[in-house]
Scaffold this motif. Structure first.
Motif, PDB file in Angstrom:
ATOM      1  N   GLU A  39       0.837  -1.194   0.000  1.00 55.92           N
ATOM      2  CA  GLU A  39       0.000   0.000   0.000  1.00 55.92           C
ATOM      3  C   GLU A  39       0.881   1.255   0.000  1.00 55.92           C
ATOM      4  OE1 GLU A  39      -3.300   0.564  -0.217  1.00 55.92           O
ATOM      5  OE2 GLU A  39      -3.455  -1.578  -0.666  1.00 55.92           O
ATOM      6  N   GLN A  42       0.635   7.306   0.915  1.00 54.10           N
ATOM      7  CA  GLN A  42      -0.510   8.188   0.690  1.00 54.10           C
ATOM      8  C   GLN A  42      -1.165   7.778  -0.629  1.00 54.10           C
ATOM      9  OE1 GLN A  42      -1.682  10.551   2.700  1.00 54.10           O
ATOM     10  NE2 GLN A  42      -0.041  10.442   4.230  1.00 54.10           N
ATOM     11  N   PRO A  43      -2.468   7.971  -0.771  1.00 61.56           N
ATOM     12  CA  PRO A  43      -3.117   7.625  -2.041  1.00 61.56           C
ATOM     13  C   PRO A  43      -2.487   8.399  -3.205  1.00 61.56           C
ATOM     14  CG  PRO A  43      -4.755   8.051  -0.331  1.00 61.56           C
ATOM     15  CD  PRO A  43      -3.432   8.468   0.237  1.00 61.56           C
ATOM     16  N   TYR A  44      -2.363   7.742  -4.339  1.00 61.21           N
ATOM     17  CA  TYR A  44      -1.806   8.403  -5.517  1.00 61.21           C
ATOM     18  C   TYR A  44      -2.789   9.438  -6.075  1.00 61.21           C
ATOM     19  CZ  TYR A  44       1.844   4.811  -5.596  1.00 61.21           C
ATOM     20  OH  TYR A  44       2.908   3.995  -5.273  1.00 61.21           O
ATOM     21  N   SER A  45      -2.237  10.555  -6.551  1.00 65.67           N
ATOM     22  CA  SER A  45      -3.065  11.641  -7.107  1.00 65.67           C
ATOM     23  C   SER A  45      -3.220  11.432  -8.612  1.00 65.67           C
ATOM     24  CB  SER A  45      -2.424  13.005  -6.812  1.00 65.67           C
ATOM     25  OG  SER A  45      -2.273  13.203  -5.423  1.00 65.67           O
ATOM     26  N   TRP A  46      -4.176  10.612  -8.987  1.00 65.51           N
ATOM     27  CA  TRP A  46      -4.351  10.261 -10.398  1.00 65.51           C
ATOM     28  C   TRP A  46      -4.862  11.419 -11.243  1.00 65.51           C
ATOM     29  CZ3 TRP A  46      -2.021   5.933 -11.472  1.00 65.51           C
ATOM     30  CH2 TRP A  46      -1.984   4.886 -10.546  1.00 65.51           C
ATOM     31  N   GLN A  63       6.666   9.608  -4.465  1.00 67.70           N
ATOM     32  CA  GLN A  63       5.603   8.918  -5.192  1.00 67.70           C
ATOM     33  C   GLN A  63       5.574   9.479  -6.609  1.00 67.70           C
ATOM     34  OE1 GLN A  63       1.943   9.385  -2.965  1.00 67.70           O
ATOM     35  NE2 GLN A  63       2.381   7.597  -1.713  1.00 67.70           N
ATOM     36  N   ARG A  94       1.190   0.669  -9.115  1.00 66.80           N
ATOM     37  CA  ARG A  94      -0.202   0.673  -9.547  1.00 66.80           C
ATOM     38  C   ARG A  94      -0.268   1.161 -10.995  1.00 66.80           C
ATOM     39  NH1 ARG A  94       0.046  -1.398  -5.329  1.00 66.80           N
ATOM     40  NH2 ARG A  94      -1.294  -1.160  -3.481  1.00 66.80           N
ATOM     41  N   GLN A  96      -3.266   2.747 -13.733  1.00 70.54           N
ATOM     42  CA  GLN A  96      -4.638   3.193 -13.951  1.00 70.54           C
ATOM     43  C   GLN A  96      -4.920   3.256 -15.450  1.00 70.54           C
ATOM     44  OE1 GLN A  96      -5.998   7.374 -13.519  1.00 70.54           O
ATOM     45  NE2 GLN A  96      -7.380   6.607 -11.926  1.00 70.54           N
TER      46      GLN A  96
END
Length: 254
Positions: A39, A42-46, A63, A94, A96
């Motif tokens: 994981e 921090q969440p990825y900024s897509w 990141q 990841r 997208q």
């Protein structure tokens, strides 16, 4: 004795050569499933509109998000010193798709057109379709330096409270970067980057106060030292006058 030493040297050279060849044969070690699917911190900024976005939530990890085309193969490497290169230590991979679907690193590797392959010198990642590739990697604190894996527009987002304005501590390369502060984070942007490296050297905002305090302290010490030195000279002169050693010199001045 010399013969034994020579045989020992030859044996060491053969051992190192064999180890090097073996590492190439075995691909230099695979990227583990655990690392690929870890994981992100921090969440990825897509939602970025840049071809490459490098975000530092902390000073020791970056990141990265790259816009890629189908079958595009990225060679991910880093300098290891003395002119050599090694694989970039990636994790939390990841991908997208254009429709917003996100897959993990192992799922990317298992797709018919995707690839994650590590060699002793690099990691190759092949995009299975048009979309965005994201991963995390270690970073040197206060100095982000990465090869240009994808050409195009770039954005680097620094951690909160870090700045690049003071020329002694801050620097960006290539030239022509624009920067602004958004929510206490510096955003550094380039309209077009073609290589070879993106470098951002930054500092903590309060470092300037520490630096300014150190300059003032050293200045006071310097002034105090000069004053003390001058006082010692004057005192020595007074002693010489009292002893009559500087009488002739004073008479000449008169």
């Amino acid at each position: 004795m010399n013969r034994r030493l020579g045989l020992a040297v030859v044996a060491v050279v053969l051992l190192l050569s064999t180890a090097g060849c073996l590492s190439y044969v075995t691909g230099g070690g695979e990227v583990s499933d655990e690392r690929l699917d870890r994981e992100p911190a921090q969440p990825y900024s897509w939602d970025t509109d840049r071809d490459a976005q490098l975000t530092l939530h902390t000073t020791d990890e970056v990141q990265a998000i790259y816009r890629v085309d189908a079958d595009q193969r990225l060679r991910l490497y880093q300098s290891t010193g003395l002119g050599t290169e090694g694989p970039l230590d990636i994790s939390a991979v990841r991908f997208q798709y254009a429709n917003g679907t996100v897959i993990s690193g192992t799922e990317l590797r298992d797709t018919p057109d995707g690839e994650v392959e590590q060699t002793p010198d690099e990691v190759y990642v092949t995009a299975p379709a048009d979309g965005q590739l994201a991963f995390s990697a270690d970073a040197t604190p206060r100095r982000l330096s990465l090869p240009v894996y994808v050409e195009g527009s770039y954005e680097v987002i620094l951690p909160e409270d870090y700045r690049i304005d003071f020329f002694l501590f801050g620097n960006t390369a290539p030239r022509g970067a624009a920067s602004e502060i958004v929510d206490n984070q510096v955003h550094v942007r380039w309209a077009e980057v073609t290589g070879p490296m993106v470098v951002v050297q930054y500092y903590l905002d309060r470092d300037l106060y520490v630096f300014g305090g150190a300059v003032v302290l050293l200045s006071l010490i310097g002034v105090g030292g000069l004053y003390y030195y001058r006082r010692q000279i004057d005192r020595l002169h007074d002693v010489r006058v009292q002893m009559g050693l500087d009488t002739e010199e004073d008479d000449d001045k008169k």
